[in-house]
Each structure stands twice: as C-alpha cells, then as structure tokens.
Design a protein around this motif. Sequence first.
Motif, short mmCIF file in Angstrom:
data_model
loop_
_atom_site.label_atom_id
_atom_site.label_comp_id
_atom_site.label_asym_id
_atom_site.label_seq_id
_atom_site.Cartn_x
_atom_site.Cartn_y
_atom_site.Cartn_z
N TRP A 19 5.60 7.49 1.15
CA TRP A 19 5.33 6.90 -0.16
C TRP A 19 6.40 5.86 -0.42
O TRP A 19 7.25 5.60 0.43
CB TRP A 19 5.26 7.98 -1.25
CG TRP A 19 6.58 8.64 -1.59
CD1 TRP A 19 7.47 9.20 -0.74
CD2 TRP A 19 7.12 8.81 -2.89
NE1 TRP A 19 8.53 9.71 -1.43
CE2 TRP A 19 8.35 9.49 -2.75
CE3 TRP A 19 6.69 8.47 -4.17
CZ2 TRP A 19 9.16 9.82 -3.85
CZ3 TRP A 19 7.49 8.81 -5.27
CH2 TRP A 19 8.70 9.48 -5.10
N ARG A 20 6.35 5.22 -1.57
CA ARG A 20 7.19 4.04 -1.79
C ARG A 20 8.68 4.32 -1.63
O ARG A 20 9.44 3.46 -1.22
CB ARG A 20 6.90 3.44 -3.18
CG ARG A 20 7.26 4.37 -4.33
CD ARG A 20 6.96 3.74 -5.68
NE ARG A 20 7.33 4.64 -6.77
CZ ARG A 20 6.58 5.62 -7.21
NH1 ARG A 20 5.39 5.82 -6.67
NH2 ARG A 20 6.99 6.41 -8.20
N ASP A 33 10.24 0.68 -5.07
CA ASP A 33 10.57 1.94 -4.41
C ASP A 33 11.27 2.94 -5.34
O ASP A 33 11.88 3.90 -4.88
CB ASP A 33 11.44 1.70 -3.17
CG ASP A 33 12.77 1.01 -3.50
OD1 ASP A 33 13.03 0.76 -4.69
OD2 ASP A 33 13.53 0.73 -2.55
N ASP A 34 11.18 2.72 -6.64
CA ASP A 34 11.81 3.64 -7.59
C ASP A 34 11.06 4.97 -7.60
O ASP A 34 9.85 5.00 -7.85
CB ASP A 34 11.81 3.02 -8.99
CG ASP A 34 12.75 3.74 -9.95
OD1 ASP A 34 12.56 4.96 -10.15
OD2 ASP A 34 13.66 3.10 -10.50
N PRO A 35 11.73 6.09 -7.38
CA PRO A 35 11.03 7.38 -7.34
C PRO A 35 10.67 7.92 -8.71
O PRO A 35 9.89 8.86 -8.81
CB PRO A 35 12.04 8.30 -6.63
CG PRO A 35 13.37 7.73 -6.96
CD PRO A 35 13.17 6.24 -7.01
N SER A 66 0.86 -1.18 0.00
CA SER A 66 0.00 0.00 0.00
C SER A 66 0.89 1.22 0.00
O SER A 66 1.23 1.77 1.03
CB SER A 66 -0.90 0.00 1.23
OG SER A 66 -1.64 1.17 1.28
N VAL A 67 1.28 1.63 -1.16
CA VAL A 67 2.18 2.75 -1.31
C VAL A 67 1.63 3.64 -2.40
O VAL A 67 1.09 3.16 -3.39
CB VAL A 67 3.61 2.30 -1.70
CG1 VAL A 67 4.59 3.42 -1.56
CG2 VAL A 67 4.05 1.12 -0.85
N SER A 68 1.74 4.94 -2.23
CA SER A 68 1.22 5.86 -3.23
C SER A 68 1.82 5.57 -4.59
O SER A 68 3.00 5.29 -4.72
CB SER A 68 1.52 7.31 -2.83
OG SER A 68 0.88 7.64 -1.64
N ASP A 69 0.99 5.65 -5.65
CA ASP A 69 1.47 5.44 -7.00
C ASP A 69 2.21 6.65 -7.55
O ASP A 69 2.98 6.54 -8.49
CB ASP A 69 0.29 5.13 -7.93
CG ASP A 69 -0.25 3.74 -7.68
OD1 ASP A 69 0.48 2.93 -7.11
OD2 ASP A 69 -1.40 3.48 -8.04
N SER A 103 10.28 -1.00 -0.08
CA SER A 103 10.98 -2.28 -0.01
C SER A 103 10.59 -3.06 1.23
O SER A 103 10.47 -4.29 1.20
CB SER A 103 12.49 -2.05 -0.05
OG SER A 103 12.94 -1.35 1.09
N LEU A 104 10.38 -2.39 2.36
CA LEU A 104 9.96 -3.08 3.58
C LEU A 104 8.57 -3.69 3.42
O LEU A 104 8.31 -4.81 3.87
CB LEU A 104 9.99 -2.13 4.77
CG LEU A 104 11.38 -1.72 5.29
CD1 LEU A 104 11.25 -0.73 6.43
CD2 LEU A 104 12.19 -2.94 5.73
#
Length: 597
Positions: A136-137, A357-359, A3-6, A154-155
């Motif tokens: 966020w991611r 987790d790539d920004p 659950s991370v912002s897109d 990543s966590l």
Amino acid sequence: MSSVSDQAPQGGQTVDVPPCLQQKEPTISMATNGGNSDHPNSAVGIEVPAGAWMFIRSARRTDLITAELVLRNGTSKEAASVYRTDSTLWGIEERLGFALPTDVQKTLQEMPVTPAARPAVSAPSSWIRTADYQPWRASIVVLPQLSGLTTYGSLLSLDPPIRVWENGPYRIDVVDSTLAFNNRENPALRVAYRIWHDERVIFAANTLPAPLGSDLQGDGTLRRIADHVLAGAKRRTLTASQREFLTHRSDELQSLLTPPAAPYPIGSRVKVRGLAGATPASGIITDTVVADDGSLRYGWRPDVARLPGHPMGRLLDRRLLAPAQHVQPTLSSPDAGLTGTQAPDILAYGAKVRTIDDPRFATGTVLRAILKPDSPPTYDVQPDGNSPDLVRIPAAAVEPLAGTAWPTVQALLDARTEAGIPLEHGELLITLREATFVTDGPTGPQPALPAQEWPSLDPILDPDSPDLPALPNYGIPPTTTPPRIVIEDDYVRVFDPRHELLIAPNQPFETALTYPREKLIELLIPAPDLHLGDDESLVTLAALAARHFPDEIIDASAARSGSTPETKDSIATDPDLSSPEHQAEEVPESPEPGLGM
C-alpha cells in the motif's frame, strides 16, 4: 496517478497500519540478513502487511525475475519463505497483482544475477493477490542503491503513467514508451501498459507497437491496448486471473471503451470544442435538442460545474448548449480544474487531495493553504471518513485530485465563514481572479486588501468573468424534467441534476425501486462522500442505493421473500504451506512472447 490502496489493507486480520511499519526490525531487514531466505543484501524489498516481497534476478534464466514472499516467523527474528515465483519483468506484475515502480524495474534490470540455493518455485496461488500480500502507499521499499528507505507511494508518484483511464473496477495505464527498431529504416515506439481490475494488475507488458508521433494520451491508444491483449491471449500462457478476466470481463471492458453512436445517449462523456477563448471542455450529455431548422444540439453540463465556487454548482437544473458538430465522445477523466492556463500552483479551501505515502489518511479536503517566508507551503486537510482531527501536511506530500472555482477572494471568504473555517496568519487565499495573504489585524487575522488581480479567461471555469463576453447559451434550463433514465442490458444510467450521472446494476436498481423513500435514505446515510438533499426522487435514491449498496439491497430483498441469495465463492486469504500448490511449478522454456526485459 498512483495505484495505491486508499485505506490501510484489510485481510486475514484487521490492521490500521501494516505490522511491518510498527516493528523496530522490519521484515525486509530480517529477510536480507539471515533466516530462511536466500536473498543477499542487494535484493529489492517491498513490504506488505503480512511480511515482504523480495526480488532478485533469477539464476534459472537471466531474463527472469524471482519474487519471494517472506513472513515473520512468530516471535523469532528469522523470516520464513512461503512462496516463490519466476517471471519476466512485466510478467511478475501479472503474477503478483501489483505494479513495480519504475525505479524498482530499473534496479532489477541492472542487478547482477544472484545464484539461489533453492531454485524451485511455487504453484500459482490466488491468495497472494489478497490485501495482506499487496503493498500500500506507506509500504517501505528497500533499493540497494539507496542509503535510506523509501516508500511504495513515493516511488509511484515520482514517475506516474503517461495516461490513466478508470471506469468502475477497470483501469488502463499507458505507462511509457521506448524507441524500437524493426529495421534501420523503420523506427517505431514500443508502449508499456497495464490493465487492472479491482485494484489488481491483470495484464502488464511493454510490447504494444505504435508509429512514431502517436498520441499516446489519446483514446485510440487505450483501445489498441485492449485489442492487443485480446489478440495476444491465444499465443501465450495465461494466469488464472487472466483467464477469468478474458472469460467474464473482456466484453464489458471493450464495451466501455467503444464510443457511443450518435445521437449520444444521456450520460455520455464528451468533449466540446468551438468555445471562444477556451480549449475543448469536457462534460456529460444531459439531453438532446432539435432546433427549428432540424439541426441537432446537445445539452451538456461541464465537469467543472461540480467544483466548489462554480456558479453552476447551485444551479442544478442548468446546462450549456452546443451544436452536434462541436461534440465528440471521450474517455478522458472528468476535468478537475487542475490543467489549463488557470491551473493553481497552490490549492484553496474545498480542493480534494490524496496523500502520497502518509499512513494516517488517504484522501481529504483542503481547509487552508499556509505559505510563510522561508518555509515550504503546507495544507490543513480534513481527512475523509470519520476522523475529526485536522492534519497539517506539506503540500509536497499530497497529490491534487480536484481544484476549486472560487471567482473572487470575497466568494472564498463567504464560503469559509459559512463553513466555520477561521482565518489564520500566513494563509494564502487564491481564486480565479485574484489572491491575497492573511495578516494580523487589530481584531485578529484578516485578508490583506486590495487583493492582487489578474485576468480570468476561461469561459467554462469562470463563465461570469468580467474579462470575457457573456457565454452564449449559458444557463439554459433543460427541456425535460430530471432525473432521466437510460436502461441497458446490465446497467441503468440515471442523470440527476444534483448527483449527475449514476450508473447502477439493473437488478439491485429494480429491487430498490420497491423500497419506500425513507428506507432508501436510511440505507444511504452512512455512504461516504454522499450528500443527500431533501428532494431526491425515488429513481435517484434507487440508483444511489444500487450503486453504493447493491449486496445489501439484494440480501434484504431475499430476506423479505424468505429465499437465500447466492453467495460468491470464497477465496482463501492465507497460505496453506502443506498444500500441493506449494510444490514446484515448471517455468516455460522461453519467455512469454513480448514480455521480456
């Protein structure tokens, strides 16, 4: 599923990458080494666009966690503490609105109690749940036991939930389970869960009892979680977000979780069993058919029909037929071709992925998979949105969202040629029936032929496989002319052959029906990941417009009529440090029932 912002968070200011990630000295580092924060170097830190959340075991009570929000104090190297709250390990998620990864939870459980110089906590505030104060991611996370930094995305990806269910703004996570003993003779499971709304945690707990051997991935567990929350609401202190959810959202959530009564309406998600050589397949009901003998059958379209390469992908007016006794409603996510005996280890052209987790980008489409000796596999990915540049990224840095259904290497090559995607030395071309590498040839890169073959035994994913008998009732045309409509109290269901099931709110849908087709097409052109044909009906276009742009439809209608549309109450996105809500609040004398460590 994480659950991370897109997208990079948007809040009080527009940012592409959180400011903390652009600074040589991140806010977490400052918060743990001076300034106005009381946290020692052993604190857990999670960066957010506006600063960082710092977590320690509370000195007020050993079963509580203290979360403190620290912000960069202008150009100073000090960090200012602007908000502090205490709650249980799961209750802190409810207050802040985001999930704590499993490694963070374990670290906090094992952390020694830290005396705090200022034990007072802040009054509950809605602004901490806005984007500037949520991870966020790519948010940096500091764990005391790690020598380096890691990321929030990543966590989360290391320990995903057992089951995730999503429908519109609602989401339920079955997080995990632990063995509990009511007494020595009666062991049971204790299930942890989260309920989300609009990407914010509303309820989180580890208190759902379940008998040993329970199917925690089953639909029944999701319904028990919702019932457990509603039953326990009267026995606990609720946050403002929880009260709002129970007042305005709980009925809709329970309705979404309730299985439909037979005969199942158009658009119902179902599992179909009794398919020779295959595990039960999932899909959507398209129509009902009464046979000559009076028995009921369902027309249904499998989820995998939408995957690139599937033969039904271009046969939009086709569906399968199944006896009613083989069909049952399901809450499972659409089958994306990523499970089962033919699940791919390496993705092919057309697969969808999400970065961990790539920004630089959140989701994209795989264009090619490259597998060279002594190197880990990589993908060339076309990011979704307006980015024109390809990104080469390690396969381990993405999570698959949807696979493909190319039956043969030649079918894959034909699609690549049509799309203008050239071959590259070192590519792996993998399909349902065969695979090969791309090597250097006299005129450039070319596939090594003949390809390595293997049996393809899934009659739904590969209905034309030469290794299977012809699928009965494959490709029967529908008995009614699409699109088909079901009108409910607040929503309308439209099943369109190309766009499949569309669920849209009634008022914007009815308003959109009054617009000319040309206006609706003009409105829909900017919609991301929406590909219009040239033959959509007005009903389909209205449903698409009401689904993607409901506010624009209502506002434009109000402008035409000269009236003023109702506006939603605004929510402050920045803290007012002088307001009364930053005064101390009282923590309950005992932990909230069932929300302990």
